[in-house]
Design a protein around this motif. Sequence first.
Motif, PDB file in Angstrom:
ATOM      1  N   GLU A  71       0.879  -1.385  -0.632  1.00 57.44           N
ATOM      2  CA  GLU A  71       0.044   0.146   0.294  1.00 57.44           C
ATOM      3  C   GLU A  71       0.635   1.373  -0.199  1.00 57.44           C
ATOM      4  OE1 GLU A  71      -0.869   0.126   4.813  1.00 57.44           O
ATOM      5  OE2 GLU A  71      -2.563  -0.875   3.750  1.00 57.44           O
ATOM      6  N   LYS A  72       0.786   2.649  -1.054  1.00 59.48           N
ATOM      7  CA  LYS A  72       1.457   3.510  -0.268  1.00 59.48           C
ATOM      8  C   LYS A  72       0.980   4.462   0.510  1.00 59.48           C
ATOM      9  CE  LYS A  72       3.059   2.549  -4.607  1.00 59.48           C
ATOM     10  NZ  LYS A  72       1.696   0.943  -4.648  1.00 59.48           N
ATOM     11  N   GLU A  73       1.589   5.057   1.253  1.00 59.19           N
ATOM     12  CA  GLU A  73       1.336   6.062   1.815  1.00 59.19           C
ATOM     13  C   GLU A  73       1.979   8.056   1.705  1.00 59.19           C
ATOM     14  OE1 GLU A  73       2.231   5.755   7.140  1.00 59.19           O
ATOM     15  OE2 GLU A  73       3.133   4.804   5.693  1.00 59.19           O
ATOM     16  N   PHE A  74       1.458   8.782   2.297  1.00 61.00           N
ATOM     17  CA  PHE A  74       1.380  10.092   2.550  1.00 61.00           C
ATOM     18  C   PHE A  74       2.081  10.746   3.566  1.00 61.00           C
ATOM     19  CE2 PHE A  74       0.747  14.143   3.038  1.00 61.00           C
ATOM     20  CZ  PHE A  74       1.569  14.191   1.156  1.00 61.00           C
ATOM     21  N   GLU A  75       3.130  10.442   4.048  1.00 64.83           N
ATOM     22  CA  GLU A  75       3.045  11.449   5.331  1.00 64.83           C
ATOM     23  C   GLU A  75       3.506  12.594   5.379  1.00 64.83           C
ATOM     24  OE1 GLU A  75       6.374   8.854   7.031  1.00 64.83           O
ATOM     25  OE2 GLU A  75       5.470   7.257   7.437  1.00 64.83           O
ATOM     26  N   SER A  76       2.998  13.150   6.531  1.00 63.75           N
ATOM     27  CA  SER A  76       2.747  14.644   6.682  1.00 63.75           C
ATOM     28  C   SER A  76       4.696  14.924   7.927  1.00 63.75           C
ATOM     29  CB  SER A  76       1.547  15.823   7.009  1.00 63.75           C
ATOM     30  OG  SER A  76       1.866  16.733   7.623  1.00 63.75           O
ATOM     31  N   LYS A  77       4.869  16.184   7.342  1.00 62.34           N
ATOM     32  CA  LYS A  77       5.993  16.615   8.567  1.00 62.34           C
ATOM     33  C   LYS A  77       5.325  17.384   9.737  1.00 62.34           C
ATOM     34  CE  LYS A  77       9.342  17.688   5.192  1.00 62.34           C
ATOM     35  NZ  LYS A  77      10.322  18.891   4.854  1.00 62.34           N
ATOM     36  N   LEU A  78       3.631  17.460   9.555  1.00 63.18           N
ATOM     37  CA  LEU A  78       2.676  18.185  10.538  1.00 63.18           C
ATOM     38  C   LEU A  78       1.959  17.470  11.241  1.00 63.18           C
ATOM     39  CD1 LEU A  78       2.227  21.656   8.826  1.00 63.18           C
ATOM     40  CD2 LEU A  78       4.113  21.690   9.770  1.00 63.18           C
ATOM     41  N   ARG A  79       1.672  16.159  10.332  1.00 62.36           N
ATOM     42  CA  ARG A  79       0.865  15.594  11.014  1.00 62.36           C
ATOM     43  C   ARG A  79       1.553  14.316  11.178  1.00 62.36           C
ATOM     44  NH1 ARG A  79      -5.368  16.870   7.821  1.00 62.36           N
ATOM     45  NH2 ARG A  79      -4.606  18.907   7.729  1.00 62.36           N
ATOM     46  N   TYR A  80       2.224  13.996  11.683  1.00 66.63           N
ATOM     47  CA  TYR A  80       3.681  12.979  12.324  1.00 66.63           C
ATOM     48  C   TYR A  80       2.487  12.781  13.198  1.00 66.63           C
ATOM     49  CZ  TYR A  80       6.126  15.717  16.295  1.00 66.63           C
ATOM     50  OH  TYR A  80       6.391  16.675  16.854  1.00 66.63           O
ATOM     51  N   LEU A  81       2.071  12.992  14.345  1.00 61.82           N
ATOM     52  CA  LEU A  81       1.969  12.423  15.777  1.00 61.82           C
ATOM     53  C   LEU A  81       0.517  11.883  15.846  1.00 61.82           C
ATOM     54  CD1 LEU A  81       2.812  11.524  18.055  1.00 61.82           C
ATOM     55  CD2 LEU A  81       1.968  13.920  19.370  1.00 61.82           C
ATOM     56  N   ILE A  82       0.121  11.129  15.025  1.00 61.65           N
ATOM     57  CA  ILE A  82      -1.738  10.865  15.471  1.00 61.65           C
ATOM     58  C   ILE A  82      -1.371   9.335  16.321  1.00 61.65           C
ATOM     59  CG2 ILE A  82      -1.255  10.782  12.915  1.00 61.65           C
ATOM     60  CD1 ILE A  82      -2.208   8.288  12.187  1.00 61.65           C
ATOM     61  N   ILE A  83      -2.370   8.893  16.572  1.00 55.98           N
ATOM     62  CA  ILE A  83      -3.641   7.774  17.396  1.00 55.98           C
ATOM     63  C   ILE A  83      -3.766   6.980  16.659  1.00 55.98           C
ATOM     64  CG2 ILE A  83      -4.989   7.170  19.658  1.00 55.98           C
ATOM     65  CD1 ILE A  83      -3.627  10.182  20.117  1.00 55.98           C
ATOM     66  N   THR A 102     -13.702  10.813  23.411  1.00 55.65           N
ATOM     67  CA  THR A 102     -14.648  12.192  23.178  1.00 55.65           C
ATOM     68  C   THR A 102     -13.693  13.536  22.955  1.00 55.65           C
ATOM     69  OG1 THR A 102     -15.295  12.501  25.843  1.00 55.65           O
ATOM     70  CG2 THR A 102     -16.549  11.179  24.493  1.00 55.65           C
ATOM     71  N   ASP A 103     -12.173  13.253  23.045  1.00 59.62           N
ATOM     72  CA  ASP A 103     -10.733  14.228  23.234  1.00 59.62           C
ATOM     73  C   ASP A 103     -11.213  14.256  21.594  1.00 59.62           C
ATOM     74  OD1 ASP A 103      -8.706  15.784  22.147  1.00 59.62           O
ATOM     75  OD2 ASP A 103      -8.620  15.138  24.492  1.00 59.62           O
ATOM     76  N   ILE A 104     -11.907  16.119  21.017  1.00 60.92           N
ATOM     77  CA  ILE A 104     -11.869  16.483  19.702  1.00 60.92           C
ATOM     78  C   ILE A 104     -10.268  16.193  18.640  1.00 60.92           C
ATOM     79  CG2 ILE A 104     -12.181  18.485  18.298  1.00 60.92           C
ATOM     80  CD1 ILE A 104     -15.212  19.101  20.181  1.00 60.92           C
ATOM     81  N   ALA A 105      -9.351  16.811  19.712  1.00 61.81           N
ATOM     82  CA  ALA A 105      -8.511  16.617  18.725  1.00 61.81           C
ATOM     83  C   ALA A 105      -8.217  15.610  18.827  1.00 61.81           C
ATOM     84  CB  ALA A 105      -7.017  17.713  20.141  1.00 61.81           C
ATOM     85  N   PHE A 106      -8.141  14.169  19.905  1.00 58.36           N
ATOM     86  CA  PHE A 106      -7.876  12.534  19.298  1.00 58.36           C
ATOM     87  C   PHE A 106      -8.430  11.789  17.953  1.00 58.36           C
ATOM     88  CE2 PHE A 106      -5.403  10.939  23.251  1.00 58.36           C
ATOM     89  CZ  PHE A 106      -4.964  12.231  23.684  1.00 58.36           C
ATOM     90  N   VAL A 107      -9.698  12.809  18.323  1.00 60.48           N
ATOM     91  CA  VAL A 107     -11.143  12.516  16.865  1.00 60.48           C
ATOM     92  C   VAL A 107     -10.443  13.188  16.019  1.00 60.48           C
ATOM     93  CG1 VAL A 107     -13.038  13.237  16.270  1.00 60.48           C
ATOM     94  CG2 VAL A 107     -12.796  12.198  18.384  1.00 60.48           C
ATOM     95  N   ARG A 108      -9.693  14.009  15.940  1.00 62.37           N
ATOM     96  CA  ARG A 108      -9.179  14.728  14.223  1.00 62.37           C
ATOM     97  C   ARG A 108      -8.556  13.862  14.582  1.00 62.37           C
ATOM     98  NH1 ARG A 108     -11.912  16.232  10.016  1.00 62.37           N
ATOM     99  NH2 ARG A 108     -10.298  17.520   9.020  1.00 62.37           N
ATOM    100  N   ASN A 109      -7.344  13.519  15.254  1.00 61.18           N
ATOM    101  CA  ASN A 109      -6.307  12.726  14.628  1.00 61.18           C
ATOM    102  C   ASN A 109      -5.945  11.223  14.832  1.00 61.18           C
ATOM    103  OD1 ASN A 109      -3.828  16.041  14.607  1.00 61.18           O
ATOM    104  ND2 ASN A 109      -5.042  15.715  15.875  1.00 61.18           N
ATOM    105  N   THR A 110      -6.255  10.518  14.337  1.00 68.55           N
ATOM    106  CA  THR A 110      -6.183   9.205  14.556  1.00 68.55           C
ATOM    107  C   THR A 110      -6.653   7.892  12.951  1.00 68.55           C
ATOM    108  OG1 THR A 110      -8.006   7.504  15.893  1.00 68.55           O
ATOM    109  CG2 THR A 110      -8.485   8.894  14.858  1.00 68.55           C
ATOM    110  N   ASP A 111      -6.462   6.988  13.059  1.00 69.14           N
ATOM    111  CA  ASP A 111      -6.743   6.303  11.301  1.00 69.14           C
ATOM    112  C   ASP A 111      -7.376   5.412  12.325  1.00 69.14           C
ATOM    113  OD1 ASP A 111      -4.575   4.589  13.748  1.00 69.14           O
ATOM    114  OD2 ASP A 111      -2.866   4.360  12.852  1.00 69.14           O
ATOM    115  N   ALA A 112      -8.157   4.939  13.774  1.00 64.38           N
ATOM    116  CA  ALA A 112      -9.079   3.990  13.862  1.00 64.38           C
ATOM    117  C   ALA A 112      -9.874   4.406  13.123  1.00 64.38           C
ATOM    118  CB  ALA A 112     -10.135   4.158  15.226  1.00 64.38           C
ATOM    119  N   ASP A 113     -10.930   3.551  12.261  1.00 61.35           N
ATOM    120  CA  ASP A 113     -11.907   3.140  11.326  1.00 61.35           C
ATOM    121  C   ASP A 113     -13.337   3.745  12.396  1.00 61.35           C
ATOM    122  OD1 ASP A 113     -10.506   1.692  10.168  1.00 61.35           O
ATOM    123  OD2 ASP A 113     -11.284   0.179  11.391  1.00 61.35           O
TER     124      ASP A 113
END
Length: 220
Positions: A3-15, A41-52
């Motif tokens: 699989e191909k993956e794009f990574e960001s220098k700014l969004r490197y830290l995700i859950i 219920t943490d909005i920052a976590f919700v926005r930064n996760t690879d969960a389905d």
Amino acid sequence: MSEKEFESKLRYLIISVPEIIKEAPGIKIFGRVLKSFLFTTDIAFVRNTDADAVMAVYPFTPQPSINQAIMTTADVPVMCSVGGGELKDERAVHLALETEFRGAVGAVLGPEIDNEIIAKIKKRIDIPVVVTVVSEKEDIERRIESGADILNVSGAENTCRIIERIRNKYPYIPIIATGGPTDDSIRETIDCGADAITYTPPTSAELFKKTMQLFRENLA
């Protein structure tokens, strides 16, 4: 083919949820197969996760404004808390309806909810009714008869026993379950019969500690 993956220098830290969860069968809801649910219920976590998906359940009386904030922020499906035994039937029904209208893919009910309320909600909404199970003593048959579409098993160290008990009698009911903190405990939960896993992320304090340590090492 890898699989191909794009990574960001700014969004490197995700859950990131544990890879082992991909071995779960998953639950197909409105055309999407969901295997991992981030329990937050943490909005920052919700926005930064690879969960389905997100399991937005909290210990307070459910409030539409909270559910709406989470669903507006998320870019993945969200299941929302709509009540437990502290709510009267009409309020729980209204909350479930509003949750559906705002875009949730599941209405999550607490373990103390009355079967009569489950039945009323099932008649009114067009998204899955998710009923939480925390004990082996729970009358699963009544829950399913009342309208539970999915069971959300959260039994701590008894989770696997509860799942096996359900699976022995109801092999086709979809089950979401807490998988525990390790790959081995998650694998065991899947092997016991869970279709999807809820994952509790590290706290903000724990993540900050790791980030600050990296900063210190880079500046050393």
